[in-house]
Design an enzyme around this catalytic site. Structure first.
Site, PDB file in Angstrom:
ATOM      1  N   CYS A   1      -6.804  46.074 -86.005  1.00 34.27           N
ATOM      2  CA  CYS A   1      -7.613  44.996 -85.429  1.00 34.27           C
ATOM      3  C   CYS A   1      -8.883  44.718 -86.224  1.00 34.27           C
ATOM      4  CB  CYS A   1      -7.951  45.312 -83.974  1.00 34.27           C
ATOM      5  SG  CYS A   1      -8.755  46.897 -83.712  1.00 34.27           S
TER       6      CYS A   1
ATOM      7  N   HIS B   1     -11.664  48.457 -80.223  1.00 32.39           N
ATOM      8  CA  HIS B   1     -10.977  47.196 -80.500  1.00 32.39           C
ATOM      9  C   HIS B   1     -11.966  46.158 -81.024  1.00 32.39           C
ATOM     10  CE1 HIS B   1      -7.767  44.372 -80.445  1.00 32.39           C
ATOM     11  NE2 HIS B   1      -8.245  43.643 -79.453  1.00 32.39           N
TER      12      HIS B   1
END
Length: 374
Positions: A74, A293
């Site tokens: 990510c 994330h």
């Protein structure tokens, strides 16, 4: 046999320069076993997780949005997504056109983003090295597989940008089921250099790496993509620990105001300090780190002043992993903290709201009907 370098499938050293574009890159010898081992040591784990196996591609969720298949890469995808938005700020004729970008324009913006990060950021606007596999479908995740890679040296942005849109480079990076993301990671590290990362960038040369636990991107990797240095911190400039008598330890943060900003939930936890350079980039686009994330916040209007933190504004939130079919628009109103909150950083608050309030102090965040992401 899988550990043996295979014959390179790309352009030959002897291919003449095309008449309709920049000359082809200069090709070097395939990586030796020693080179491959050193490269993988800086990356971190002996092998990237299978979740990293994907290319850079758009999906049918938001027109401007890249797709992340599985958890792990990510950090790389969010930074490239941010630079795609930056390219669309330049290419799209209006904010509305950015949000409804067509296929041609978004593909051009993606190639712009890949070229800008690799050449202008990581390569200091001097060079970029793309590590080419033996075929566009080759799986390159472990150290032994790196021995099939052949470096292609680009010496100008225009040269790299042109060839990224041609074979074999387009097939390598943009194939959804290929290894474009890992190859881009390896190319960035090779462009910056093993010594550059380990000896000049990392706070700790012995433990610094691009990939940390569970296959997630480290701050060093995100910083390398954002401003070309694999520094370990996000405060402004440098800090010194220790004393003249015992010796100084120099910690390195953001060396300048970058094009893309950075916000972190870890600052809301008071674990780190994100400096004013990262909070006020040159473009109104921010990569957001909410624990492990990375996602993106951006203004569709390029004229918004990203250093301003006292005016209300609309930001769009995009998570490349979330299959986000709904466009999420957030209205941020600084200094209007809802009365039921005392700090705005309560655990009951959305992680994204808390990240936003590290820049826009005591802000009220209206999700405009979208479900709040906790």
């Amino acid at each position: 046999m899988d550990d043996e370098p295979r014959r390179f499938f790309g352009p030959s050293r002897d291919v003449a320069a095309p008449t309709d574009g920049p000359a082809p890159p200069r090709l070097g010898d395939p990586l030796s076993p020693t080179d491959a081992e050193a490269l993988m040591a800086v990356v971190g784990p002996p092998e990237l997780p299978e979740a990293w196996k994907q290319g850079f591609f758009f999906a049918g969720y938001q027109p401007y949005g890249l797709q992340q298949v599985n958890g792990g890469p990510c950090g790389v995808l969010a930074v490239i997504q941010a630079f795609v938005i930056r390219a669309l700020h330049i290419r799209a004729p209006s904010p509305g056109a950015l949000l409804e970008v067509d296929e041609h324009l978004r593909q051009e913006a993606l190639l712009d983003a890949l070229a800008e990060v690799l050449f202008r950021n990581v390569g200091d606007n001097k060079k970029a090295i793309v590590l080419l596999p033996s075929s566009s479908t080759a799986c390159v995740l472990s150290g032994s597989q790196l021995r099939c890679l052949q470096p292609a040296l680009f010496t100008s942005y225009d040269q790299l940008r042109h060839h990224l849109g041609q074979r074999p480079y387009r097939d390598i990076f943009l194939n959804p089921s290929g290894c474009g993301v890992p190859l881009y990671l390896f190319s960035m590290v090779w462009t910056r250099g093993i010594e550059g990362c380990r000896e000049r960038d990392f706070d700790d040369p012995k433990s610094g790496a691009m990939i940390g636990g569970h296959g997630y991107c480290t701050q060093e990797l995100v910083n390398l993509m954002m401003f070309g240095r694999a520094y370990s911190n996000v405060f402004d400039g440098t800090k010194r620990l220790g004393s003249a008598k015992d010796g100084w330890m120099v910690l390195q943060g953001a060396p300048r105001r970058p094009n893309i900003g950075f916000l972190s939930l870890f600052e809301a936890y008071q674990c780190i300090e994100v400096g004013s350079r990262y909070k006020g980039p040159t473009c109104p686009i921010w990569v957001v780190c909410a624990e492990s994330h990375y996602t993106v916040l951006f203004s569709a209007d390029a004229a918004v002043n990203p250093q301003e933190s006292d005016k209300a504004l609309n930001l769009f939130y995009f998570d490349q992993l979330a299959r986000q079919s709904e466009r999420i628009r957030l209205t941020v109103m600084p200094k209007q903290l809802p009365p039921h909150l005392s700090t705005g950083f309560e655990d009951s608050e959305s992680m994204i709201d808390r990240c936003i309030r590290t820049k826009w102090k005591e802000a009220s965040v209206d999700w405009n009907g979208s479900e709040v992401i906790l």
